[in-house]
Scaffold this active site. Sequence first.
Site: not given
Length: 450
Positions: A390-391
């Site tokens: 994810c980020a």
Amino acid sequence: MSQSTGPTAESVAEPRPWRRALTWLLFLGPFFFASYGFATWASSQRTEVGFILFAWEQHIPLLPWSIVPYWLIDLLYGVSLLLCTTRRQLDTHAWRLLLTQLIAVACFLLFPLRCTFERGEVSGAFGWMFAALMSFDQPYNQAPSLHIALLVVLLEPYLRAVPRACQALVVAVALLIGVSVLTTWQHHFFDVPTGLWLGCFVLWVFPTDARSPLRRATRHRERARWRLALAYATTALAVGGLAVYAGGGWLWLLWLSGALALVAVIYLLLDADAFEKRDDGSLPLAIRCLLGPYLLCAWLNSRWWTRQLALADPVTAGVLLGRLPTAAEGQRLGIAAIIDVCAELPGPTPALRHVVIPMLDLLPPSLEQVERASAAIAEELAAGPVLVCCALGLARSALVTAAWLLRAGIHATPEEAVAQVRKARPAVVLGRAQIDLLRRWQQQYLQAKP
């Protein structure tokens, strides 16, 4: 804003909707001139209409010949409806044209601006075209530039209709039309980026191959959603207020303000699919234009928080957990696939298999999303090592990695699975709420299996 990928089964089977296209044109044409003319008349009745002009714009030359590409958009407008090969394409395009007109006219009425350039009488071969323009177009209806917004909307049917070898020519003509709004002295520069933003917004509202995100709007009850939406909305108002108060170059902050306002709407009423992340990890050009400043801030934030962390850490043999990589970083990791649960950032990796299950940041995913992501890890792992990301690689991706550990039978309880994920990547942020979510998922999807 998208390119043709060849004929589909729908376009081959369905006859071209000529009559429907002509019906739309007979409605949109008069509506365009009536609504545009009304906005012009309303602004002309005001005792004072402001303007936004940068000093450097005084050096923009008047190029009489550019009235030709300026007028060309009228022809392109009408023909664009006839280029649509299916009823879906046609209705999507027509609704885009209508919404563009409605929003632009609303802005003209609420926030009227005027063009201060005094062109005077233009002589020569192009003089009659300027005269025809001025017969119905007065120096009002400035921001957002309807010319630019419509140009953005018109690009798609033309790019879809022409061969790939000719698409560069279409883009070149579009750029010429875009520049002509300045070189005919019809608009100030401020009108151009605002028109571009409007056009991209309309493309977002009516996407090409999916339902409008607004049709999925619902009133969510989670307090976390409301808090995040309020935070984004408040920041959007503060940034927008600063832009208006300071003026000048600070007006570029309106772009950030608009992006944050749209993100607030996504958190309050929509879902992760509203970011329209594609299966290859990329974001549509319209989304990148709409949310550009937000995307930049989100990317910088991800790099800042992970600056002292490894790009990815092995959780078990073949399963890595980390942040969203660039294409080059993905190659260096030696993985075969990426399981991407980040909704808000693009991360295209053309050489790798890319599975996207978008989840909103700082919100718990649904049980169905956890099931899809954990199943994807298991499926892709059969073909080689995978990166779950994810980020930051600290929350959403960590949660679904823990779910996969339970699915694979490596651990029996959520607490054990989370402990292993934390051991692999100590900065992981998973607490009691995430463990409880994993337990609910385990009961619904794993223990229910025969």
